[in-house]
Design a protein around this motif. Structure first.
Motif, mmCIF file in Angstrom:
data_model
loop_
_atom_site.group_PDB
_atom_site.id
_atom_site.type_symbol
_atom_site.label_atom_id
_atom_site.label_comp_id
_atom_site.label_asym_id
_atom_site.label_seq_id
_atom_site.Cartn_x
_atom_site.Cartn_y
_atom_site.Cartn_z
ATOM 1 N N GLU A 1 37.566 -34.898 61.494
ATOM 2 C CA GLU A 1 37.056 -35.160 60.151
ATOM 3 C C GLU A 1 37.749 -34.251 59.143
ATOM 4 N N PRO A 2 37.964 -34.787 57.915
ATOM 5 C CA PRO A 2 38.584 -33.941 56.887
ATOM 6 C C PRO A 2 37.659 -32.766 56.536
ATOM 7 N N THR A 3 38.254 -31.645 56.311
ATOM 8 C CA THR A 3 37.502 -30.445 55.959
ATOM 9 C C THR A 3 37.485 -30.289 54.447
ATOM 10 N N THR A 4 36.307 -30.080 53.902
ATOM 11 C CA THR A 4 36.220 -29.826 52.465
ATOM 12 C C THR A 4 36.051 -28.336 52.249
ATOM 13 N N VAL A 5 36.711 -27.864 51.252
ATOM 14 C CA VAL A 5 36.638 -26.446 50.916
ATOM 15 C C VAL A 5 35.604 -26.276 49.810
ATOM 16 N N PRO A 6 34.612 -25.411 50.009
ATOM 17 C CA PRO A 6 33.634 -25.204 48.944
ATOM 18 C C PRO A 6 34.293 -24.563 47.724
ATOM 19 N N THR A 7 33.846 -24.978 46.559
ATOM 20 C CA THR A 7 34.381 -24.416 45.321
ATOM 21 C C THR A 7 33.239 -23.898 44.465
ATOM 22 N N GLN B 1 30.994 -23.472 41.293
ATOM 23 C CA GLN B 1 30.572 -24.380 40.229
ATOM 24 C C GLN B 1 30.383 -23.660 38.896
#
Length: 131
Positions: A2-8, A10
């Motif tokens: 699964e693609p990994t999302t990087v937290p950003t 806000q």
């Protein structure tokens, strides 16, 4: 896989330690900020110990009463405040009785900037909004 999302992040909201939340809020009101949420504790009477500050333009920060004396000689932070009319803001700061240094026009701020200090000695560079 699964693609990994990087937290950003806000938002980035500084919390400024001050000797008096009410006194600091008066200064920042000159720059267009108003107190949102406020927290008081009985032992401090009507004096707030914490306040959320916000401007109509969406700028936000917090004020919190310091546990000890605020030493302006060791504050290693510089706040940039962006506004639409730097000259008018400088005149407003002066009219309210606060420090406002001379206008400067560095290459990165062609419409000007000036330096001010809040009541606890924090340095603010007040300049024009990003174009």
């Amino acid at each position: 896989m699964e693609p990994t999302t990087v937290p950003t992040a806000q938002a980035f909201v500084p919390m400024v330690h001050v000797a008096s939340v009410a006194r600091a809020a008066e200064y920042y009101a000159v720059l267009g900020f108003a107190m949102g949420n406020v927290h008081r504790v009985p032992e401090c009477g009507d004096e707030p110990v914490w306040a959320w500050m916000e401007s109509p333009g969406g700028a936000e920060f917090m004020l919190v009463r310091a546990d000890g004396p605020v030493d302006d000689s060791v504050q290693a932070v510089l706040f940039y405040v962006y506004c639409d009319d730097v000259d008018a803001m400088r005149e407003r700061v002066i009219a309210a009785g606060y420090e406002a240094g001379p206008m400067g026009y560095p290459f990165y701020r062609p419409r000007g900037e000036f330096r001010s200090r809040d009541p606890d000695g924090y340095v603010l560079m007040i300049t024009h909004s990003q174009d």
